[in-house]
Motif scaffolding. Sequence first.
Motif, mmCIF file in Angstrom:
data_model
loop_
_atom_site.group_PDB
_atom_site.id
_atom_site.type_symbol
_atom_site.label_atom_id
_atom_site.label_comp_id
_atom_site.label_asym_id
_atom_site.label_seq_id
_atom_site.Cartn_x
_atom_site.Cartn_y
_atom_site.Cartn_z
ATOM 1 N N UNK A 120 0.853 -1.190 0.000
ATOM 2 C CA UNK A 120 0.000 0.000 0.000
ATOM 3 C C UNK A 120 0.893 1.246 0.000
ATOM 4 N N UNK A 121 0.483 2.304 -0.710
ATOM 5 C CA UNK A 121 1.332 3.493 -0.811
ATOM 6 C C UNK A 121 1.574 4.196 0.518
ATOM 7 N N UNK A 122 0.763 3.898 1.531
ATOM 8 C CA UNK A 122 0.975 4.529 2.835
ATOM 9 C C UNK A 122 1.684 3.604 3.827
ATOM 10 N N UNK A 123 2.151 2.443 3.375
ATOM 11 C CA UNK A 123 2.832 1.495 4.263
ATOM 12 C C UNK A 123 4.322 1.839 4.309
ATOM 13 N N UNK A 124 4.621 2.965 4.930
ATOM 14 C CA UNK A 124 5.975 3.498 4.934
ATOM 15 C C UNK A 124 6.960 2.614 5.682
ATOM 16 N N UNK A 141 -0.127 1.308 -11.437
ATOM 17 C CA UNK A 141 -1.445 1.523 -10.860
ATOM 18 C C UNK A 141 -2.192 0.203 -10.970
ATOM 19 N N UNK A 142 -2.694 -0.295 -9.872
ATOM 20 C CA UNK A 142 -3.387 -1.584 -9.847
ATOM 21 C C UNK A 142 -4.878 -1.409 -10.121
ATOM 22 N N UNK A 143 -5.441 -2.400 -10.801
ATOM 23 C CA UNK A 143 -6.874 -2.478 -11.051
ATOM 24 C C UNK A 143 -7.334 -3.889 -10.761
ATOM 25 N N UNK A 144 -8.611 -4.052 -10.530
ATOM 26 C CA UNK A 144 -9.211 -5.386 -10.429
ATOM 27 C C UNK A 144 -10.697 -5.278 -10.685
#
Length: 154
Positions: A120-124, A141-144
């Motif tokens: 996740x982009x906020x999982x620093x 960029x992920x999609x599903x």
Amino acid sequence: MIARVGETDLPDLLSLMRAYCDFYEVSPADDSLLAVSRALIADPEREGVQLLARDGDGRAVGFATIYWSWATTSAERIGVMNDLYVAPEGRGSGAAEDLIEACRAECAGRGAGKLTWQTAPDNERAMKVYDRVGATREQWVDYWVPTRGIGAEE
């Protein structure tokens, strides 16, 4: 200590998988989580493997899951580390780095050219570990989309 997950490890693994899912605010059923683990145990050559990290007292403190796949863009087999989780009591112990290194070894043993993963982009905190082990950061960029109900009679 890092080892492949076996049937006897499932109770310890389940509590870690539940904590991992809680972190990502999802709640699959325990039976479904165990079904994934059992599928990997049954066919590690085709499906993938789960690894369990234990501390010096034998307590399970982390896990990683690798699924086997292919990458057309590099024309090679790859290992996809879909899960990496270390419980709070195991953080800072080197368990995350040890799990990543064990995943790399599993990939090398399987003939995979690389180990890939996402976070996740906020999982620093995780990103600091990944930078520390020399991983290369990608920008995708992920999609599903759901597949249930496709082709089913309504």
